[in-house]
Design a protein around this motif. Structure first.
Motif, PDB file in Angstrom:
ATOM      1  N   GLU A 163       1.260  -0.765   0.224  1.00 58.22           N
ATOM      2  CA  GLU A 163       0.169  -0.144  -0.091  1.00 58.22           C
ATOM      3  C   GLU A 163       1.362   1.383  -0.502  1.00 58.22           C
ATOM      4  OE1 GLU A 163      -3.365   0.780   0.145  1.00 58.22           O
ATOM      5  OE2 GLU A 163      -3.675  -1.408  -1.087  1.00 58.22           O
ATOM      6  N   GLU A 207       0.755   3.845  -3.064  1.00 56.43           N
ATOM      7  CA  GLU A 207       0.864   5.566  -2.311  1.00 56.43           C
ATOM      8  C   GLU A 207       1.660   5.996  -2.691  1.00 56.43           C
ATOM      9  OE1 GLU A 207      -1.066   8.851  -1.524  1.00 56.43           O
ATOM     10  OE2 GLU A 207      -1.978   6.736  -1.562  1.00 56.43           O
ATOM     11  N   ARG A 267       1.479   6.779  -7.352  1.00 55.23           N
ATOM     12  CA  ARG A 267       0.471   7.680  -6.738  1.00 55.23           C
ATOM     13  C   ARG A 267       0.852   8.785  -6.743  1.00 55.23           C
ATOM     14  NH1 ARG A 267      -2.604   5.108  -2.911  1.00 55.23           N
ATOM     15  NH2 ARG A 267      -3.418   3.588  -4.085  1.00 55.23           N
TER      16      ARG A 267
END
Length: 84
Positions: A49, A53, A56
């Protein structure tokens, strides 16, 4: 049922002290391994995760165009050819 009923075929044999100790050690070891597996899976999910992130955020910050290459001047080209 076939045959006579005796204590040997009616009841299951009791465990010896060594077998009981081995079974307890086995259960303990399997419990530890399971706990380590769960912790590893949780860590992997957390790191995945975090990586997604970060990707992104980098995608949002990335420039829309690729940087342009600098053109080499004729004098630099001549210098390269002279070295060869």
């Amino acid at each position: 049922m076939s045959g006579k009923i005796t204590k040997h075929n009616l009841f299951s044999p009791s465990r010896t002290k060594t077998e009981a100790k081995a079974e307890q050690s086995d259960r303990t070891a399997r419990g530890i391994i399971k706990a380590e597996t769960v912790a590893r899976d949780q860590k992997t999910a957390r790191l995945r995760e975090a990586r997604l992130e970060m990707e992104r955020e980098m995608a949002l910050k990335a420039p829309t165009e690729a940087p342009k290459k600098q053109k080499t001047t004729r004098s630099k080209q001549r210098d390269r050819n002279a070295k060869l």
